[in-house]
Design an enzyme around this catalytic site. Structure first.
Site, short mmCIF file in Angstrom:
data_model
loop_
_atom_site.label_atom_id
_atom_site.label_comp_id
_atom_site.label_asym_id
_atom_site.label_seq_id
_atom_site.Cartn_x
_atom_site.Cartn_y
_atom_site.Cartn_z
N GLN A 80 55.63 120.25 122.97
CA GLN A 80 55.10 118.93 123.31
C GLN A 80 56.13 117.83 123.10
OE1 GLN A 80 52.13 119.29 120.04
NE2 GLN A 80 52.59 117.12 119.63
N CYS A 129 49.26 117.19 121.52
CA CYS A 129 48.79 118.51 121.13
C CYS A 129 47.43 118.84 121.72
CB CYS A 129 48.74 118.63 119.61
SG CYS A 129 47.66 117.41 118.81
N ASN A 156 50.96 127.32 118.59
CA ASN A 156 51.28 125.90 118.41
C ASN A 156 52.05 125.41 119.64
OD1 ASN A 156 51.46 123.38 117.23
ND2 ASN A 156 52.57 124.06 115.43
#
Length: 356
Positions: free
Chosen positions: A151, A157, A313
């Site tokens: 990101q 996120c 993630n």
């Protein structure tokens, strides 16, 4: 501090070997010889800077980042010395102060639902009656997880968590794994979500439904910043969903039931220094005070007696275990480690087709 450096580096070197007997001894990515002698510190910083393509505008800025690097290295050493179930390591955030990290790399905003936005829907939980769950699930090996994305310096996120969950259910429904566009959510889903300023996944799911789908990442690539909303292209592919549901709050078994069937978007209290430098193992360490980040749960299992949920993630592959983290489960905490059972949801895809 300089007089303590030999002890610090010895601790770091040995902690890297002993934090968990099952992990790579070079947990911080450098040899023991690099860490034992204080004279190697600048060389370590330099090699780390090259590895992560760090370029500083001025000598003053480089000195500032060098000092932060040393402070973060001390935290990594002290944490690894405790020999817990997880360990820390140098990553792309090693020259970033923790306050700066929290301000720029998180982005989940649960409070948006209380600021004029519609409340989260009281939908049915379709997996409530699921029984005989498999002892382990990993959607990465089932072909439902795209490569780890990054990101960047942007609180997006929520968009990455949303997209990963949609990518997963689309692959399960169609057999096709297609990388989808976080940037479209950043640019176009602006009624309640706020691009780099943060958002929540349910609003993004609702946007995808109302927008008759979301474009592919190839057609609408990520910019690491907010842009202008692009109109649909005549021949561009979109992936649709038919709904979304919330996982019952504070229920580990409910999350496992959902996760046994598909990847799930999860809110997490990730704004801690331990999470910033997580490198491997089953995480059960310090968390922030509130939900502030979004991940995507992609499996669960056990490793050497430690039950965990594995999550994807969006900080690139140099963070964690190639971009993934194992969060400890079975702790007896209703909200789970770092609150992972507090805010979870998933998209629904009943139709199997491309296009609106």
């Amino acid at each position: 501090m300089e007089s303590k450096l030999p002890v610090l580096f010895l601790c770091l070197a040995f902690a890297a070997c002993s934090a968990n007997q099952h992990h790579d001894p070079s947990v911080v990515g450098y040899s023991q010889e690099d860490l034992v002698l204080p004279s190697k510190l600048l060389d370590l910083f330099t090699s780390w800077s090259v590895k992560h393509s760090k370029i500083y505008a001025t000598p003053k800025e480089k000195v500032k980042r060098y000092r932060v690097f040393k402070q973060n290295l001390m935290h990594i050493a002290e944490t690894n010395r405790k020999n817990g179930s997880y360990w820390l390591g140098l990553n792309q955030f090693a020259d970033i102060a923790h306050k700066e990290f929290k301000a720029n790399y998180l982005g989940l905003k649960p409070g948006l639902s209380k600021m004029g936005a519609p409340p989260r829907p009281a939908t049915a939980f379709r997996y409530a009656n699921a029984v005989s769950l498999p002892w382990a699930v990993d959607w990465r090996y089932k072909g439902a997880v795209t490569p780890v994305k990054n990101q960047g310096k942007c609180g997006s996120c929520w968009a990455f968590s949303t997209v990963a969950a949609v990518e997963g259910i689309n692959q399960i429904a169609t057999g096709k794994l297609v990388s989808l566009s976080e940037q479209e959510l950043m640019d176009c889903d602006t009624t309640f979500d706020h691009g780099c300023g943060g958002g929540i996944m349910d609003f993004a799911f609702a946007f995808i439904m109302g927008n008759q789908g979301i474009h592919t990442d190839e057609d609408y690539p990520y910019l690491m910043e907010e842009g202008y909303c692009k109109e649909k292209q005549p021949h561009a592919r979109v992936v649709t969903i038919t709904g979304y549901e919330d996982v019952p709050e504070n229920s580990e078994v409910s999350l496992l039931k959902a996760l046994a069937h598909q990847p799930v978007s999860v809110g997490i209290a990730a704004g801690s220094k331990d999470f910033q430098f997580y490198k491997g193992g089953v995480f059960d360490g310090d968390c922030s005070a509130e939900l502030d980040h979004a991940l995507t749960a992609v499996g669960y299992g056990s490793s050497y007696g430690q039950d965990y949920i594995v999550m994807k993630n969006s900080w690139g592959k140099s963070w964690g275990e190639q971009g993934f983290v194992m969060i400890k489960r079975g702790t007896g905490q209703p909200e789970g480690v770092c609150g992972i059972y507090s805010m979870a949801s998933y998209p629904v895809k009943n139709a199997i087709h491309w296009g609106a």
